[in-house]
Scaffold this active site. Structure first.
Site, PDB file in Angstrom:
ATOM      1  NE  ARG A   1      -3.820  -0.440   1.952  1.00 46.62           N
ATOM      2  CZ  ARG A   1      -4.422  -1.192   2.871  1.00 46.62           C
ATOM      3  NH1 ARG A   1      -4.310  -0.911   4.139  1.00 46.62           N
ATOM      4  NH2 ARG A   1      -5.158  -2.232   2.503  1.00 46.62           N
TER       5      ARG A   1
ATOM      6  CD  GLU B   1      -4.520  -5.665  -4.139  1.00 42.85           C
ATOM      7  OE1 GLU B   1      -5.644  -5.860  -4.617  1.00 42.85           O
ATOM      8  OE2 GLU B   1      -4.309  -5.575  -2.911  1.00 42.85           O
TER       9      GLU B   1
ATOM     10  CB  ALA C   1      -9.525   2.895   3.316  1.00 38.81           C
TER      11      ALA C   1
HETATM   12  P1  0O2 Z   1      -6.662  -7.031   2.923  1.00 38.23           P
HETATM   13  O1  0O2 Z   1      -6.212  -7.612   4.206  1.00 38.23           O
HETATM   14  O2  0O2 Z   1      -6.764  -5.521   2.963  1.00 38.23           O
HETATM   15  O3  0O2 Z   1      -5.878  -7.519   1.749  1.00 38.23           O
HETATM   16  P2  0O2 Z   1     -11.429  -9.677  -3.412  1.00 38.23           P
HETATM   17  O4  0O2 Z   1      -9.980  -9.336  -3.118  1.00 38.23           O
HETATM   18  O5  0O2 Z   1     -11.554 -10.845  -4.312  1.00 38.23           O
HETATM   19  O6  0O2 Z   1     -12.282  -9.730  -2.189  1.00 38.23           O
HETATM   20  P3  0O2 Z   1     -11.351  -7.934  -5.487  1.00 38.23           P
HETATM   21  O7  0O2 Z   1     -12.414  -7.366  -6.355  1.00 38.23           O
HETATM   22  O8  0O2 Z   1     -10.371  -8.842  -6.117  1.00 38.23           O
HETATM   23  O9  0O2 Z   1     -12.025  -8.578  -4.243  1.00 38.23           O
HETATM   24  O10 0O2 Z   1     -10.501  -6.864  -4.770  1.00 38.23           O
HETATM   25  P4  0O2 Z   1     -10.492  -5.304  -4.853  1.00 38.23           P
HETATM   26  O11 0O2 Z   1     -11.801  -4.700  -5.149  1.00 38.23           O
HETATM   27  O12 0O2 Z   1      -9.380  -4.959  -5.770  1.00 38.23           O
HETATM   28  O13 0O2 Z   1     -10.157  -4.920  -3.331  1.00 38.23           O
HETATM   29  C1  0O2 Z   1      -9.569  -5.762  -2.415  1.00 38.23           C
HETATM   30  C2  0O2 Z   1      -8.814  -4.975  -1.338  1.00 38.23           C
HETATM   31  O14 0O2 Z   1      -9.030  -3.573  -1.485  1.00 38.23           O
HETATM   32  C3  0O2 Z   1      -9.307  -5.306   0.063  1.00 38.23           C
HETATM   33  O15 0O2 Z   1      -8.531  -6.338   0.572  1.00 38.23           O
HETATM   34  C4  0O2 Z   1      -9.060  -3.998   0.805  1.00 38.23           C
HETATM   35  O16 0O2 Z   1      -7.687  -3.885   1.164  1.00 38.23           O
HETATM   36  C5  0O2 Z   1      -9.347  -2.965  -0.241  1.00 38.23           C
HETATM   37  N1  0O2 Z   1     -10.774  -2.580  -0.295  1.00 38.23           N
HETATM   38  C6  0O2 Z   1     -11.618  -2.816  -1.318  1.00 38.23           C
HETATM   39  N2  0O2 Z   1     -12.828  -2.301  -1.059  1.00 38.23           N
HETATM   40  C7  0O2 Z   1     -12.758  -1.719   0.156  1.00 38.23           C
HETATM   41  C8  0O2 Z   1     -13.715  -1.005   0.956  1.00 38.23           C
HETATM   42  O17 0O2 Z   1     -14.877  -0.818   0.603  1.00 38.23           O
HETATM   43  N3  0O2 Z   1     -13.268  -0.535   2.155  1.00 38.23           N
HETATM   44  C9  0O2 Z   1     -11.986  -0.716   2.592  1.00 38.23           C
HETATM   45  N4  0O2 Z   1     -11.649  -0.224   3.782  1.00 38.23           N
HETATM   46  N5  0O2 Z   1     -11.064  -1.408   1.856  1.00 38.23           N
HETATM   47  C10 0O2 Z   1     -11.448  -1.898   0.650  1.00 38.23           C
HETATM   48  P5  0O2 Z   1      -9.129  -7.413   1.567  1.00 38.23           P
HETATM   49  O18 0O2 Z   1      -9.216  -8.699   0.822  1.00 38.23           O
HETATM   50  O19 0O2 Z   1     -10.374  -6.895   2.204  1.00 38.23           O
HETATM   51  O20 0O2 Z   1      -8.103  -7.603   2.693  1.00 38.23           O
END
Ligand code: 0O2
Length: 219
Positions: free
Chosen positions: A97, A159, A171
């Site tokens: 990040r 990522e 966030a």
């Molecule tokens: P962590 O511990 O932060 O890694 P998926 O990953 O499959 O569930 P997608 O579509 O592949 O979904 O992922 P996307 O949309 O790229 O976003 C995934 C990550 O972005 C999340 O990781 C969060 O870190 C962040 N994120 C996405 N949407 C939100 C949101 O609405 N609020 C906040 N606070 N963070 C968000 P993880 O998997 O939650 O966990």
């Protein structure tokens, strides 16, 4: 290689070690990929700071997904619980990040990073130009980057999430509030969070425009 959720662990330690080895190997490779991307970001930061007289980053944080959340995600998405499946289906095992000072720094640095000839941009989700319904804003990139080990060159996925300090503040608090249960009126809370995200975004834009004005008037 099937990942078993082994019960009675003390009864079959060899089996557990046998399964752990390839998993640990893979995690080591993700850690190496994180180091590669972090170094690239630090180099860009140094050069940017020299040219613009300020650092574009406020902070860089990295993490490897925990085994528990890897298994949870594989199950949730209906993927096989295998080492190969982790590599093929999960793109956020290694995550970085990057917290930037201003919104336009995000796009400048992201472009500089993805233009490097050993990096392949596999996926881009721009939640800044297209915020999520709840107001979440960030730029998410999935990168393919090579790592060089003693006997192999291996392509790994990392990522990278870019956001401003303001977006990160939102966030981080929204993430904490998400886990609060038994909220009386979740719709109104959602609405208020969205309003906060919009105010924060407007403030980000304003700060950027103040910076532009200052820079224009510098002698
Ligand atoms: P962590 O511990 O932060 O890694 P998926 O990953 O499959 O569930 P997608 O579509 O592949 O979904 O992922 P996307 O949309 O790229 O976003 C995934 C990550 O972005 C999340 O990781 C969060 O870190 C962040 N994120 C996405 N949407 C939100 C949101 O609405 N609020 C906040 N606070 N963070 C968000 P993880 O998997 O939650 O966990």
């Amino acid at each position: 290689m099937e990942i078993e959720e082994t019960k009675g662990t003390l009864e079959n330690p060899e089996r557990i070690l046998e399964q752990m080895e390839p998993f640990m190997q893979l995690m080591m490779k993700y850690r190496c990929a994180l180091m590669e991307v972090e170094t690239k970001l630090n180099v860009l930061n140094e050069e940017f700071a020299m040219q613009h007289n300020r650092n574009p980053f406020e902070a860089i944080k990295s993490r490897i997904k925990t085994p528990t959340s890897i298994i949870e995600k594989l199950k949730r998405k209906g993927y096989e619980l295998t080492i190969e499946s982790i590599e093929q289906n999960l793109f956020d095992i290694a995550g970085i990040r990057v917290i930037c000072s201003f919104q336009d720094d995000i796009y400048s640095i992201a472009k500089m990073l993805t233009s490097q000839d050993d990096i392949i941009l596999l996926q881009e989700k721009d939640y800044i130009k297209n915020p999520k319904q709840n107001g979440y804003r960030s730029l998410h990139l999935i990168l393919d980057i090579p790592i060089f080990l003693a006997k192999e060159k291996k392509h790994m996925k990392v990522e990278v999430q870019f956001r401003t300090i303001a977006m990160d503040f939102w966030a981080s608090l929204e993430h904490k509030l998400k886990y609060k249960k038994n909220i009386d009126n979740p719709e109104s809370v959602m609405l208020e969070l969205k309003e906060c995200a919009d105010v924060i975004s407007a403030t980000d834009k304003k700060m950027q425009s103040i910076r532009d004005t200052i820079e224009k008037n510098m002698i």
